[in-house]
Design an enzyme around this catalytic site. Structure first.
Site, mmCIF file in Angstrom:
data_model
loop_
_atom_site.group_PDB
_atom_site.id
_atom_site.type_symbol
_atom_site.label_atom_id
_atom_site.label_comp_id
_atom_site.label_asym_id
_atom_site.label_seq_id
_atom_site.Cartn_x
_atom_site.Cartn_y
_atom_site.Cartn_z
ATOM 1 N N GLY A 1 13.713 27.447 36.911
ATOM 2 C CA GLY A 1 14.318 26.150 36.267
ATOM 3 C C GLY A 1 14.799 26.434 34.857
ATOM 4 O O GLY A 1 15.777 25.897 34.194
ATOM 5 N N GLU B 1 0.194 26.806 39.049
ATOM 6 C CA GLU B 1 0.799 26.275 40.374
ATOM 7 C C GLU B 1 0.327 27.692 41.311
ATOM 8 O O GLU B 1 0.765 28.943 40.950
ATOM 9 C CB GLU B 1 1.987 26.283 40.518
ATOM 10 C CG GLU B 1 2.430 25.445 41.694
ATOM 11 C CD GLU B 1 3.927 25.214 41.826
ATOM 12 O OE1 GLU B 1 4.881 25.918 41.364
ATOM 13 O OE2 GLU B 1 4.333 23.948 42.605
ATOM 14 N N GLY C 1 12.914 24.789 43.113
ATOM 15 C CA GLY C 1 12.036 26.249 42.874
ATOM 16 C C GLY C 1 11.034 26.029 41.797
ATOM 17 O O GLY C 1 10.651 25.139 41.617
ATOM 18 N N SER C 2 10.947 27.428 41.210
ATOM 19 C CA SER C 2 9.882 27.538 40.330
ATOM 20 C C SER C 2 10.307 26.970 39.071
ATOM 21 O O SER C 2 11.487 26.859 38.835
ATOM 22 C CB SER C 2 9.458 28.909 40.168
ATOM 23 O OG SER C 2 10.506 29.431 39.403
ATOM 24 N N THR C 3 9.276 26.630 38.244
ATOM 25 C CA THR C 3 9.658 26.115 36.810
ATOM 26 C C THR C 3 10.245 27.155 35.817
ATOM 27 O O THR C 3 11.078 27.123 35.247
ATOM 28 C CB THR C 3 8.434 25.530 36.228
ATOM 29 O OG1 THR C 3 8.150 24.238 36.653
ATOM 30 C CG2 THR C 3 8.550 25.177 34.568
ATOM 31 N N GLU D 1 14.385 20.619 40.437
ATOM 32 C CA GLU D 1 13.047 20.166 41.183
ATOM 33 C C GLU D 1 12.150 21.377 41.110
ATOM 34 O O GLU D 1 12.247 22.057 41.716
ATOM 35 C CB GLU D 1 13.381 19.555 42.676
ATOM 36 C CG GLU D 1 14.139 18.339 42.804
ATOM 37 C CD GLU D 1 13.386 17.176 42.099
ATOM 38 O OE1 GLU D 1 12.221 16.932 42.094
ATOM 39 O OE2 GLU D 1 14.152 15.958 42.393
ATOM 40 N N LYS E 1 22.940 28.174 48.430
ATOM 41 C CA LYS E 1 22.147 29.462 48.696
ATOM 42 C C LYS E 1 20.747 29.313 49.049
ATOM 43 O O LYS E 1 19.908 28.724 48.400
ATOM 44 C CB LYS E 1 22.093 30.471 47.507
ATOM 45 C CG LYS E 1 21.684 31.796 47.743
ATOM 46 C CD LYS E 1 21.235 32.469 46.614
ATOM 47 C CE LYS E 1 19.817 32.395 46.010
ATOM 48 N NZ LYS E 1 18.650 32.780 47.278
ATOM 49 N N CYS F 1 5.496 22.003 46.411
ATOM 50 C CA CYS F 1 5.540 21.700 44.894
ATOM 51 C C CYS F 1 4.714 20.298 44.410
ATOM 52 O O CYS F 1 4.078 20.341 43.465
ATOM 53 C CB CYS F 1 7.249 21.833 44.385
ATOM 54 S SG CYS F 1 8.066 20.414 45.324
#
Lengths: 478, 290
Positions: A238, A386, A233-235, A255, A181, A289
């Site tokens: 995640g 971030e 993507g974002s933490t 990641e 996706k 990132c």
């Protein structure tokens, strides 16, 4: 502004044929989605580019089933040397159609054409080329050669095609099939990649591309029919994924975000360091990132570094991403622009000094000038969170140990930079930094042979290199 | 004629190189396989877990910073002292697991040999799982393994010594430090091992042993923000608890070694996975050229 004005040098977009609407790519063909179609826009102009199908739960299910069938019947049983040839074909088609793909990437993403042309597309091709060669050599990898099955992969909008290559190439090389996706703001090159799979005569269902936003991704990650989740993507997302897959047998690699320290010592090669700082934070509008978003500069050279940095920033050219001379393109979306504004305003409110070069922003589209914050302390939110934009926070340090302590003072651990002429110092500092990638006297270098991935809350698993195979083979962990 | 009264041992926790009682003051009864009383073991509390984590964090950088050769020698020294105390371990395993004398001896032999096997990995791991990467450009590029940090280890419930060694040694050999929750019903070999560790040049805090219930202590370890990884082997078969712990571990993206459906066959060759599960790969780039 620079002394010499450049004439506009726009790349022609006539090579790209953007359709009015796009479907999902399931089992080798394009199908309508059952969700509500959404629009993808050119972030540099806000022009609507196309309408894209949204995959609902039934579409996700169909894609997973297609991938499972292809895994069981065709791709799993296929000898590695045959799989390899398909991957080589894809690598070659990416090279052959490089111009077309880079123009489309720039239109859909907003990144400068020189980056999509010179970095994204060639590196994506290189990933397929590299992993193609592993397909028939897995028993030499140290991880065995047993694939996992069906991989569900969710990728971000900052490097749409490159992240696709990072995910799909090793998965297929190891004998898995995939449902991928892409991000909802940048689906077009993934859909062009689907056509490339057709052109390569890749067996039906080996690669499935489903478009949609967060809900589609959640459905994919939670689908009981997949054996592997790979996410970049974002933490925050995640962590949600880690919760979702808890108690399942799904293997996961993540990641996630970063807040990298780029450390400049007083003996650093100054011109290269300034180029590295610029490359570290303004490459791809800072939508990276592993961006060097925290500059740690030794106090004795802080004034000099800042002066040189500002001078260099004044020569950055912001504007039309399709212009070959553009350094800084558009922010990918209105939402991301709002986030960058919010954090920058907080930086100012918390007392940091804000500076941007004189810079005229285009009237339409999403734009943010290269920005540097000075007098930043570790407590400032712009030093902790971030920003994912062209915003640099500058902190100072006195001793190497203080630099290491400040660099490691973050929940993230993706990357770091070191600038010094002293080899023994590089090796010492590199060893003490808690980060998955350390660039010494360089920054933001990527290569398919080289593992990439984070410590701590920057996620787990590595992509690229021999280590990248571990993510897609049974019983491997590295 | 009076027969001699034996001197019984108080089994304590092992934290930061010392043997404290549980801060909570609680202990629990340990029976042998026939149900006869053997000892009162310390029942570790949340505070004990926190103290153990503090000790493990404090010891981690120093332990990781030692030469791999030195870590190898220290681990080998542990095996030497285990061998030296072989009768004690045989008795503890026999008592805990209800094995015959000869079977218990075989288990202890296997546990000592496994410890020796892991000792040898300390200075070889980087060579086997590290890489020089031939990147397309003028760069020197090297990927090396590093310890992930502080690891919480839930030791297996049934295999009180061989299983224990099989989850502990791979964690510390690479430079991680560990907080280990022993088998609840069979904790005594773990305390014996702690006594070996304390006299084998293992720096205080590198291994911390909590005797107690995984179900009560593990949630604190899994949710703790200063723990880098957790090994859930000890809750094999308890899918609900394992899932809860995995969810808690997501808060700081701990590395999780999942619980197997059933306790594995510990006599099998372990392979690299028990070690690589607790490693990070660091890739360092530098330009090349004059």
């Amino acid at each position: 502004m620079s002394i010499f004005e450049y004439a506009p040098a726009p790349e022609s977009r006539s090579i790209v044929d953007i359709k009015g609407s796009y479907g999902l790519f399931v089992n080798g063909e394009f199908t309508d989605g059952h969700g509500t179609p959404f629009k993808t826009v050119n972030p540099a102009t806000e022009e609507v580019l196309a309408e894209v199908a949204e995959a609902d739960a039934s579409d996700v299910d169909a894609a997973v089933k297609a991938a499972r069938k292809a895994y069981d019947k065709v791709w799993g049983p296929m000898p590695g040397r045959e799989r390899a040839k398909y991957l080589y074909r894809i690598a070659r088609i990416l090279q052959e159609r490089a111009r077309e793909i880079s123009v489309l990437e720039t239109i859909d993403n907003g990144k400068p054409i020189k980056e999509s042309r010179d970095v994204d597309v060639p590196t994506a091709a290189a990933f397929f080329f590299y992993y193609a060669g592993w397909a028939d050599k897995l028993e030499h990898s140290g991880y065995g050669s047993t694939p996992l099955g069906v991989a569900g992969q969710v990728i971000p909008w900052n490097f749409p095609l490159l992240m696709l290559a990072w995910k799909i190439a090793p998965a297929l090389a190891c004998g898995n099939t995939v449902v991928l996706k892409p991000a909802e703001t940048t689906p077009l090159t993934a859909l062009l990649f689907a056509e490339i799979c057709q052109q390569a005569d890749l067996p039906l269902g080996v690669v499935n591309i489903i478009t949609g936003a967060g809900a589609t991704g959640e459905t994919l990650v939670g689908h009981p029919g997949i054996d592997k989740v790979a996410f970049t993507g974002s933490t925050g997302v995640g962590k949600a994924i880690a919760r979702t897959v808890a108690g399942s047998n799904k293997k996961v690699t993540l990641e996630l975000g970063g807040k990298a320290a780029n450390i400049v010592f007083d003996d650093a090669p100054m011109d290269q360091a300034v180029e590295g700082i610029v490359n570290g934070i303004f490459f791809n509008q800072g939508h990276v990132c592993c961006a060097g978003s925290r500059l740690l500069v030794q106090e004795s050279v802080a004034d000099e570094v800042l002066e040189r940095l500002k001078r260099r920033m004044s020569t950055l050219r912001l504007g039309d991403p399709l212009d070959k001379n553009t350094d800084v393109g558009a922010i990918n979306s209105a939402a991301q622009l709002a986030r960058i504004h919010e954090l920058s305003d907080i930086g100012e409110a918390e007392g940091a000094g804000r500076w941007s070069p004189e810079c005229e922003l285009p009237a339409n589209g999403f734009w943010f000038p290269p920005t540097v914050f000075t007098g930043v302390s570790q407590a400032h939110r712009i030093a902790r969170e971030e920003i994912f934009g062209p915003v640099l926070s500058v902190l100072t340090f006195r001793t190497p140990s203080e630099a290491v302590e400040k660099a490691n003072n973050t929940p993230y651990g993706l990357s770091a930079g070191i600038w010094t002429d002293k080899g023994s110092r590089i090796l010492d500092i590199a060893g003490r930094l808690r980060a998955g990638v350390v660039w010494a006297n360089t920054f933001n270098k990527f290569d398919p042979t080289s593992p990439f991935g984070g410590y701590k809350e920057s996620g787990y698993g590595r992509e690229g290199g021999r280590h990248g195979l571990a993510a897609y083979l049974k019983g491997a962990d590295a | 004629m009076s027969s001699r009264i034996d001197v019984r041992k108080t089994y304590k926790l092992f934290i930061g190189g010392a043997f404290p009682r549980s801060e909570s003051g609680y202990s629990y009864v340990v029976n042998d396989h026939k149900g006869a009383f053997v000892a009162n073991a310390a029942l570790a509390s949340r505070k004990d877990a926190r103290d153990a984590l503090g000790a493990a964090r404090k010891a981690q950088a120093g332990w990781a910073g030692r030469a791999a050769y030195n870590r190898a020698q220290i681990l080998y020294r542990v095996a030497e002292v285990m061998e030296d105390r072989r009768p004690q371990f045989v008795q503890a395993v026999q008592q805990s697991e209800g094995l015959s004398g000869s079977k218990a001896e075989r288990v202890v032999d296997e546990a000592v040999d496994r410890w020796v096997w892991y000792a040898g990995w300390a200075d070889k791991l980087a060579q086997v799982v590290g890489n020089a990467n031939p990147v397309a450009g003028p760069f020197f590029n090297l990927s090396t393994p590093e310890p992930t940090g502080v690891v919480a280890v839930l030791a297996p419930e049934r295999s009180s010594l061989l299983g224990l060694v099989s989850v502990l040694a791979p964690v510390i050999v690479s430079g991680n430090t560990a907080v280990l929750v022993s088998s609840y019903s069979r904790p005594l070999p773990a305390v014996n091992l702690a006594e070996v560790l304390a006299t084998s040049d293992v720096p205080g805090g590198v291994v911390n042993v909590l005797t107690g219930k995984a179900a009560t202590v593990a949630p604190w370890l899994a949710a703790h923000m200063d723990v880098n990884a957790i090994d859930l082997t000890g809750v094999a078969g308890d899918a609900a608890l394992a899932t809860d712990l995995e969810v808690a571990a997501a808060d700081n993206l701990k590395r999780v070694r999942r619980a197997p459906a059933a306790e594995p066959d510990w006599s099998a060759e372990p392979g690299l996975e028990p070690m690589t599960a607790f490693l990070e790969t660091k890739t360092v780039w530098h330009p090349m050229g004059v």
